[in-house]
Design an enzyme around this catalytic site. Structure first.
Site, PDB file in Angstrom:
ATOM      1  CG  ASN A 138     -55.386 -26.303  19.676  1.00 42.82           C
ATOM      2  OD1 ASN A 138     -56.373 -27.097  19.996  1.00 42.82           O
ATOM      3  ND2 ASN A 138     -55.613 -25.020  19.332  1.00 42.82           N
ATOM      4  CB  THR A 248     -58.633 -17.976  21.488  1.00 40.17           C
ATOM      5  OG1 THR A 248     -58.193 -17.436  22.761  1.00 40.17           O
ATOM      6  CG2 THR A 248     -58.910 -16.784  20.334  1.00 40.17           C
ATOM      7  CB  THR A 249     -57.877 -22.983  22.183  1.00 40.79           C
ATOM      8  OG1 THR A 249     -58.637 -23.452  21.048  1.00 40.79           O
ATOM      9  CG2 THR A 249     -57.402 -24.240  23.029  1.00 40.79           C
ATOM     10  N   GLY A 250     -56.885 -20.687  23.985  1.00 37.43           N
ATOM     11  CA  GLY A 250     -56.008 -20.168  25.047  1.00 37.43           C
ATOM     12  C   GLY A 250     -57.097 -19.227  26.103  1.00 37.43           C
ATOM     13  CG  HIS A 284     -48.575 -20.301  15.340  1.00 38.12           C
ATOM     14  ND1 HIS A 284     -49.138 -21.082  14.133  1.00 38.12           N
ATOM     15  CD2 HIS A 284     -49.855 -20.113  16.071  1.00 38.12           C
ATOM     16  CE1 HIS A 284     -50.616 -20.960  14.391  1.00 38.12           C
ATOM     17  NE2 HIS A 284     -50.669 -20.359  15.548  1.00 38.12           N
ATOM     18  CG  HIS A 299     -61.139 -16.727  17.421  1.00 39.34           C
ATOM     19  ND1 HIS A 299     -61.967 -17.249  18.384  1.00 39.34           N
ATOM     20  CD2 HIS A 299     -60.670 -17.774  16.633  1.00 39.34           C
ATOM     21  CE1 HIS A 299     -61.996 -18.680  18.190  1.00 39.34           C
ATOM     22  NE2 HIS A 299     -61.074 -18.869  17.018  1.00 39.34           N
TER      23      HIS A 299
END
Length: 326
Positions: A138, A248-250, A284, A299
């Site tokens: 991202n 999730t994207t991860g 983050h 999520h």
């Protein structure tokens, strides 16, 4: 000399082949069913998690992003494969059927860099850079954080929200849109001609249109090199991993990396706001979010983290880094 019997056999075979061609010609194409797609090095990947990378010379206007597409064979191709016995083989050499896309190659060591605050102050940058292949997500910022997160990038996965945000900032002009666009472009420059990959459905919320426009702005307006990739099938790993929420994207990156990489190191995965000693961790590595819920209706990050912990404990080729690297 060739015997009459041998010539008779050759003649029968030729007649049979011609007759078969005439019959089959009434059908324009034949669909080949593939279970795995293989690159030119004969490295094969499960088709439902295959990453398809457009060749550099393919203009974004010609990118079709066709998903769930099996090879379509002409009658001649079908006969050739039928006679050679390869038509029913489920490992398919991608470039034999699609000339404008390619597959990644196998990598010895991979780093998957998530955006968790656990990376802040970790000094893991040099270790991350030493990996053969680095996944990021991202367009998280790199500049100013290289000591902790490194700078090397080989592939960056975009989720739908990030794609929509970039598209909106590139196409909708507001009082601060030029500032946001410059910020995004600075992050793209750190990709250094690596791969920008969208792994979900190209049909959902006009993702195909948005991605093509984003690539056009990056390449044509700003003259920045970037390679483009998409998934053969929208990544859907929840059932296999027994997740009750969207991955999730991860976690999606981890699932795909598992078939590309011999060894995987995971950085920035830590779905908690506190360490064991009670000290605070920002959401983050590049900023904090107040009142963020790591477990929601979308999520369940603690559940994913527990599965990563289990893999790190039970598999010799997976490492989960939650401590400083130096």
């Amino acid at each position: 000399m060739v015997s009459k019997t041998r010539w008779r056999q050759v003649g029968i075979l030729m007649c049979a082949s011609f007759s078969l061609y005439v019959v089959l010609s009434y059908q324009q194409t034949y669909t080949k069913t593939c279970k795995r797609l293989c690159n030119t090095l004969n490295e094969c990947f499960k088709i439902n998690q295959a990453v398809l990378i457009y060749n550099n010379d393919v203009d974004e206007k010609k990118m079709s992003f066709k998903q769930n597409q099996m090879p379509e064979l002409s009658p001649f191709q079908y006969i050739t494969e039928f006679l050679s016995g390869s038509f029913n083989k489920r490992d398919c050499l991608l470039n034999s059927y699609f000339s404008d896309i390619q597959l990644p190659t196998m990598q010895h060591t991979c780093a998957i860099v998530a955006s968790g605050g656990i990376l802040r102050g970790s000094n893991c940058g040099d270790e991350i850079n030493r990996h053969d292949f680095v996944f990021r997500a991202n367009l998280a910022p790199i500049q100013g954080y290289t000591a902790d997160v490194g700078y090397k990038t080989n592939i960056t996965m975009l989720n739908l929200e990030s794609l929509a945000r970039i598209y909106r900032n590139f196409t909708e002009k507001t009082s601060d849109s030029h500032v946001v666009e410059d910020m995004i472009l600075n992050r793209i420059r750190f990709l250094n001609d690596s791969i920008l990959w969208f792994g979900k459905s190209m049909q959902r919320q006009d993702a195909k249109i948005k991605l093509k426009k984003v690539i056009e702005v990056i390449r044509k307006k700003h003259n920045l090199p970037v390679r483009v990739a998409y998934s053969w099938k929208s990544i859907s790993i929840e059932r296999y991993w027994k997740l009750l929420h969207h991955a999730t994207t991860g976690f999606n990156m981890y699932a795909v990396a598992a078939q590309i990489c011999d060894n995987i190191a995971l950085y920035g995965f830590y779905p908690y706001s506190e360490l064991d000693d009670g000290s605070h961790i920002q959401h983050h590595y590049y900023g904090d979010l107040k009142h963020f819920f790591y477990r929601s209706h979308v999520h369940n990050m603690p559940l994913e983290f527990s599965k990563l912990q289990n893999d790190a404990m039970t598999k010799d080729n997976v490492r989960l880094i939650t401590k400083p690297c130096k």
